[in-house]
Scaffold this active site. Sequence first.
Site, PDB file in Angstrom:
ATOM      1  CD  GLU A  41      25.846  -8.065 -12.348  1.00  0.00           C
ATOM      2  OE1 GLU A  41      26.067  -7.087 -11.804  1.00  0.00           O
ATOM      3  OE2 GLU A  41      24.949  -8.816 -13.011  1.00  0.00           O
TER       4      GLU A  41
ATOM      5  CE  LYS B 243      18.535  -7.145 -13.773  1.00  0.00           C
ATOM      6  NZ  LYS B 243      19.710  -7.376 -14.823  1.00  0.00           N
TER       7      LYS B 243
END
Length: 325
Positions: A33, A167
């Site tokens: 990404e 995360k």
Amino acid sequence: MKAAGHDPIREYLEIDGAVAAALARNVAVVALESSVVAAGLPYPENLEAARASEAAVRAEGACPATIGLIDGRIKIGLSPAEIEMFARADDVAKASRRDIPYLLATKQHGATTVAATLIAARLAGIAIVATGGIGGVHRGWQDTMDVSADLEELAETNVAVVCAGAKAILDLPATLEYLETRGVPIVGYGTDEFPAFYTRDSGLKLDQRIDTPEAVAALLHAKWTVGLEGGVVIANPIPSSVAMERSALERHITAALDAARAEGVAGKDLTPFLLDRIADSSGGASLRANMRLLENNARVAARIASAYVTLRKERALRTPRSSQG
């Protein structure tokens, strides 16, 4: 009605020559990404991390394909100059599923999130994506309904993601529950516990553990061969040498969340804000951890991609010609 032999997707899709050659030769390719380059890390650490991730993929004999939107096209395999442009620019849009049509139509640059990278990888025929951590269900979701598009894309797109879990700023139990509800396998790579990005542990046990690239490849082949649509989360813990201590990290997260509420930060601006605050309060420890886990995930993804290509070749050789599609 399209003309014979004409593929309209090519108007919007550009595959780098090295990546196209690798795909044509059945060489393993790993998609990377670009949002971490444009927004996830500060300069020059973002550029260093992008280069290190690509180098890690090449070191394992695979081909890296960093993905981004440039001048109205989804580019599969950014050039070194394009990656540096993304790293230095401060006006590159963050591109998730909903943003892709607008950015293509207006020919704006866009840095792909996990969700957008999954879409682009599928269009190009790439089975493995490497990232830092997937998005998920945000803390306080009961009031905000803030859930990352990454989760829904994982439920629908046949691409596997190697990540250091989700995360740590997220509501991790709710994130796991969402993925379970949508039927997305979450496989601990060499771990029985879901990693939490900066830390190797979260206190959340996983039902599935796999310890080798070959075993992951076998799972992917089985899933997609029997028609079970959607991706797979391959949860690869951060290297212990740079992992943060869980209780200390939670203190940094709490302080960052308090600051976000006080400043009214929300939506797509929330994650970069929180990561910046945590980097500051941890004295850069979280930044160093982020860079290392990105490189580590890229390396593991390359090994899995290579094992998956090898397995598919072996299965093709075993299949009688008369029974092939």
